[in-house]
Scaffold this motif. Structure first.
Motif, PDB file in Angstrom:
ATOM      1  N   LEU A   9      -5.802  -0.319  -0.732  1.00 15.64           N
ATOM      2  CA  LEU A   9      -6.548   0.032   0.467  1.00 15.64           C
ATOM      3  C   LEU A   9      -8.054   0.002   0.196  1.00 15.64           C
ATOM      4  O   LEU A   9      -8.828  -0.501   1.015  1.00 15.64           O
ATOM      5  CB  LEU A   9      -6.120   1.412   0.968  1.00 15.64           C
ATOM      6  CG  LEU A   9      -6.734   1.879   2.273  1.00 15.64           C
ATOM      7  CD1 LEU A   9      -6.360   0.935   3.412  1.00 15.64           C
ATOM      8  CD2 LEU A   9      -6.264   3.292   2.603  1.00 15.64           C
ATOM      9  N   THR A  10      -8.456   0.527  -0.951  1.00 12.22           N
ATOM     10  CA  THR A  10      -9.867   0.495  -1.340  1.00 12.22           C
ATOM     11  C   THR A  10     -10.372  -0.946  -1.399  1.00 12.22           C
ATOM     12  O   THR A  10     -11.430  -1.266  -0.847  1.00 12.22           O
ATOM     13  CB  THR A  10     -10.071   1.172  -2.716  1.00 12.22           C
ATOM     14  OG1 THR A  10      -9.676   2.538  -2.613  1.00 12.22           O
ATOM     15  CG2 THR A  10     -11.513   1.093  -3.176  1.00 12.22           C
ATOM     16  N   LEU A  11      -9.623  -1.809  -2.064  1.00 10.12           N
ATOM     17  CA  LEU A  11     -10.029  -3.216  -2.155  1.00 10.12           C
ATOM     18  C   LEU A  11     -10.068  -3.864  -0.774  1.00 10.12           C
ATOM     19  O   LEU A  11     -10.992  -4.622  -0.463  1.00 10.12           O
ATOM     20  CB  LEU A  11      -9.090  -3.988  -3.080  1.00 10.12           C
ATOM     21  CG  LEU A  11      -9.239  -3.677  -4.563  1.00 10.12           C
ATOM     22  CD1 LEU A  11      -8.136  -4.361  -5.366  1.00 10.12           C
ATOM     23  CD2 LEU A  11     -10.613  -4.096  -5.071  1.00 10.12           C
ATOM     24  N   GLN A  15     -13.321  -5.459   0.891  1.00  9.09           N
ATOM     25  CA  GLN A  15     -13.326  -6.873   1.252  1.00  9.09           C
ATOM     26  C   GLN A  15     -13.728  -7.066   2.712  1.00  9.09           C
ATOM     27  O   GLN A  15     -14.437  -8.010   3.037  1.00  9.09           O
ATOM     28  CB  GLN A  15     -11.961  -7.504   0.977  1.00  9.09           C
ATOM     29  CG  GLN A  15     -11.717  -7.716  -0.505  1.00  9.09           C
ATOM     30  CD  GLN A  15     -10.325  -8.246  -0.798  1.00  9.09           C
ATOM     31  OE1 GLN A  15      -9.382  -7.975  -0.075  1.00  9.09           O
ATOM     32  NE2 GLN A  15     -10.220  -9.007  -1.873  1.00  9.09           N
ATOM     33  N   LYS A  16     -13.302  -6.172   3.584  1.00  8.48           N
ATOM     34  CA  LYS A  16     -13.712  -6.255   4.989  1.00  8.48           C
ATOM     35  C   LYS A  16     -15.219  -6.062   5.118  1.00  8.48           C
ATOM     36  O   LYS A  16     -15.877  -6.755   5.892  1.00  8.48           O
ATOM     37  CB  LYS A  16     -12.958  -5.229   5.829  1.00  8.48           C
ATOM     38  CG  LYS A  16     -11.532  -5.625   6.107  1.00  8.48           C
ATOM     39  CD  LYS A  16     -10.805  -4.586   6.924  1.00  8.48           C
ATOM     40  CE  LYS A  16      -9.340  -4.998   7.056  1.00  8.48           C
ATOM     41  NZ  LYS A  16      -8.539  -3.974   7.693  1.00  8.48           N
ATOM     42  N   LYS A  17     -15.766  -5.107   4.370  1.00  6.65           N
ATOM     43  CA  LYS A  17     -17.217  -4.897   4.383  1.00  6.65           C
ATOM     44  C   LYS A  17     -17.936  -6.149   3.887  1.00  6.65           C
ATOM     45  O   LYS A  17     -18.942  -6.567   4.457  1.00  6.65           O
ATOM     46  CB  LYS A  17     -17.597  -3.706   3.503  1.00  6.65           C
ATOM     47  CG  LYS A  17     -17.267  -2.367   4.081  1.00  6.65           C
ATOM     48  CD  LYS A  17     -17.695  -1.269   3.129  1.00  6.65           C
ATOM     49  CE  LYS A  17     -17.272   0.087   3.594  1.00  6.65           C
ATOM     50  NZ  LYS A  17     -17.649   1.141   2.632  1.00  6.65           N
ATOM     51  N   GLU A  18     -17.408  -6.722   2.816  1.00  7.76           N
ATOM     52  CA  GLU A  18     -18.017  -7.930   2.253  1.00  7.76           C
ATOM     53  C   GLU A  18     -17.968  -9.072   3.265  1.00  7.76           C
ATOM     54  O   GLU A  18     -18.944  -9.794   3.449  1.00  7.76           O
ATOM     55  CB  GLU A  18     -17.294  -8.316   0.961  1.00  7.76           C
ATOM     56  CG  GLU A  18     -17.959  -9.420   0.198  1.00  7.76           C
ATOM     57  CD  GLU A  18     -17.311  -9.666  -1.156  1.00  7.76           C
ATOM     58  OE1 GLU A  18     -17.495 -10.781  -1.670  1.00  7.76           O
ATOM     59  OE2 GLU A  18     -16.628  -8.767  -1.697  1.00  7.76           O
ATOM     60  N   ARG A  19     -16.848  -9.232   3.933  1.00 12.34           N
ATOM     61  CA  ARG A  19     -16.726 -10.269   4.959  1.00 12.34           C
ATOM     62  C   ARG A  19     -17.738 -10.042   6.085  1.00 12.34           C
ATOM     63  O   ARG A  19     -18.304 -10.984   6.630  1.00 12.34           O
ATOM     64  CB  ARG A  19     -15.315 -10.316   5.525  1.00 12.34           C
ATOM     65  CG  ARG A  19     -14.327 -10.962   4.596  1.00 12.34           C
ATOM     66  CD  ARG A  19     -12.953 -11.064   5.260  1.00 12.34           C
ATOM     67  NE  ARG A  19     -11.955 -11.530   4.340  1.00 12.34           N
ATOM     68  CZ  ARG A  19     -11.790 -12.803   3.973  1.00 12.34           C
ATOM     69  NH1 ARG A  19     -12.574 -13.726   4.471  1.00 12.34           N
ATOM     70  NH2 ARG A  19     -10.853 -13.133   3.110  1.00 12.34           N
ATOM     71  N   PHE A  54     -23.421  -5.679  -3.361  1.00  5.95           N
ATOM     72  CA  PHE A  54     -22.109  -5.174  -2.966  1.00  5.95           C
ATOM     73  C   PHE A  54     -21.002  -6.101  -3.453  1.00  5.95           C
ATOM     74  O   PHE A  54     -20.071  -5.671  -4.131  1.00  5.95           O
ATOM     75  CB  PHE A  54     -22.037  -5.023  -1.443  1.00  5.95           C
ATOM     76  CG  PHE A  54     -20.732  -4.450  -0.977  1.00  5.95           C
ATOM     77  CD1 PHE A  54     -20.504  -3.094  -1.065  1.00  5.95           C
ATOM     78  CD2 PHE A  54     -19.738  -5.259  -0.473  1.00  5.95           C
ATOM     79  CE1 PHE A  54     -19.300  -2.550  -0.660  1.00  5.95           C
ATOM     80  CE2 PHE A  54     -18.531  -4.735  -0.056  1.00  5.95           C
ATOM     81  CZ  PHE A  54     -18.314  -3.370  -0.147  1.00  5.95           C
ATOM     82  N   ALA A  55     -21.109  -7.385  -3.128  1.00  4.87           N
ATOM     83  CA  ALA A  55     -20.030  -8.337  -3.422  1.00  4.87           C
ATOM     84  C   ALA A  55     -19.820  -8.523  -4.921  1.00  4.87           C
ATOM     85  O   ALA A  55     -18.689  -8.459  -5.412  1.00  4.87           O
ATOM     86  CB  ALA A  55     -20.322  -9.688  -2.769  1.00  4.87           C
ATOM     87  N   ARG A 131     -13.120 -16.992  -2.550  1.00  6.41           N
ATOM     88  CA  ARG A 131     -12.708 -16.035  -3.582  1.00  6.41           C
ATOM     89  C   ARG A 131     -11.976 -14.856  -2.953  1.00  6.41           C
ATOM     90  O   ARG A 131     -10.927 -14.424  -3.444  1.00  6.41           O
ATOM     91  CB  ARG A 131     -13.939 -15.570  -4.366  1.00  6.41           C
ATOM     92  CG  ARG A 131     -13.602 -14.663  -5.540  1.00  6.41           C
ATOM     93  CD  ARG A 131     -14.820 -14.338  -6.359  1.00  6.41           C
ATOM     94  NE  ARG A 131     -15.596 -13.291  -5.725  1.00  6.41           N
ATOM     95  CZ  ARG A 131     -16.796 -12.894  -6.139  1.00  6.41           C
ATOM     96  NH1 ARG A 131     -17.379 -13.484  -7.160  1.00  6.41           N
ATOM     97  NH2 ARG A 131     -17.434 -11.934  -5.528  1.00  6.41           N
ATOM     98  N   LEU A 132     -12.492 -14.334  -1.850  1.00  7.11           N
ATOM     99  CA  LEU A 132     -11.833 -13.226  -1.156  1.00  7.11           C
ATOM    100  C   LEU A 132     -10.445 -13.636  -0.669  1.00  7.11           C
ATOM    101  O   LEU A 132      -9.487 -12.876  -0.801  1.00  7.11           O
ATOM    102  CB  LEU A 132     -12.676 -12.764   0.034  1.00  7.11           C
ATOM    103  CG  LEU A 132     -13.918 -11.955  -0.303  1.00  7.11           C
ATOM    104  CD1 LEU A 132     -14.758 -11.731   0.952  1.00  7.11           C
ATOM    105  CD2 LEU A 132     -13.554 -10.632  -0.935  1.00  7.11           C
TER     106      LEU A 132
END
Length: 187
Positions: A9-11, A15-19, A54-55, A131-132
């Protein structure tokens, strides 16, 4: 199993934030690419720094340092996936260096350099998205299958420690501590 859920869930949230960061930067770059003379290199630099801090730190601290070694240890046949992820990371680092070189040139206000900067940022963002996708579609499902409960607990502990370190270094993330006054009231 609860720890595995926490890690995944953390990842997923990160990943959503990074997107979101990537999408916002790509939208700006695609809009400004039509008018390269209006490029604001300072704005682009600040957005890049925000995205990359962040990423790249998330990927290096959590995926490369915690999750990938656990998957490698649990699944000897994962070498092609790990090689692909490492290749995308290396390519991304090289692209990021190219972006910063282009950014320095674009600060001279050259329209051709501005176009090249936009294309280079686009390539970097597309690499991050690839990568994501590979992490989401291949690494995380494989990790769910092959990592033991004890290993998930260890990974979760590392994540919590990293999150605590990050919160300690950012005042806005520190917990608010109540004060107890002599009257016994807490505020």
């Amino acid at each position: 199993m609860l720890t595995a859920t926490y890690v995944l869930l953390t990842l997923s949230i990160e990943q959503k934030k990074e997107r979101h960061f990537i999408s916002r930067l790509l939208q700006y770059v695609q809009t400004i690419a039509r008018r390269p003379q209006e490029i604001d290199p300072v704005f682009i630099e600040s957005q890049l720094k925000e995205l990359t801090s962040f990423a790249e730190s998330r990927h290096q601290r959590k995926v490369e340092a915690c999750l990938m070694p656990a998957v490698r240890a649990a699944e000897p046949n994962c070498a092609p996936l790990m090689n692909d992820l490492e290749s995308l990371s290396k390519r991304g680092s090289a692209m990021l260096n190219a972006v910063y070189r282009c950014l320095r040139r674009a600060m001279r206000r050259s329209a051709s350099q501005g176009n090249f900067l936009c294309k280079t940022i686009d390539l970097y963002c597309q690499n991050l998205l690839k990568r994501l996708d590979k992490e989401e579609q291949e690494l995380l499902p494989l990790a769910q299958k092959v990592i033991s409960s004890e290993e998930w607990f260890e990974i979760g502990s590392k994540f919590l420690a990293q999150d605590d370190d990050n919160a300690a270094s950012r005042p806005e993330l520190r917990p608010v501590r109540s004060r107890i006054y002599p009257s016994g009231a807490a505020v």
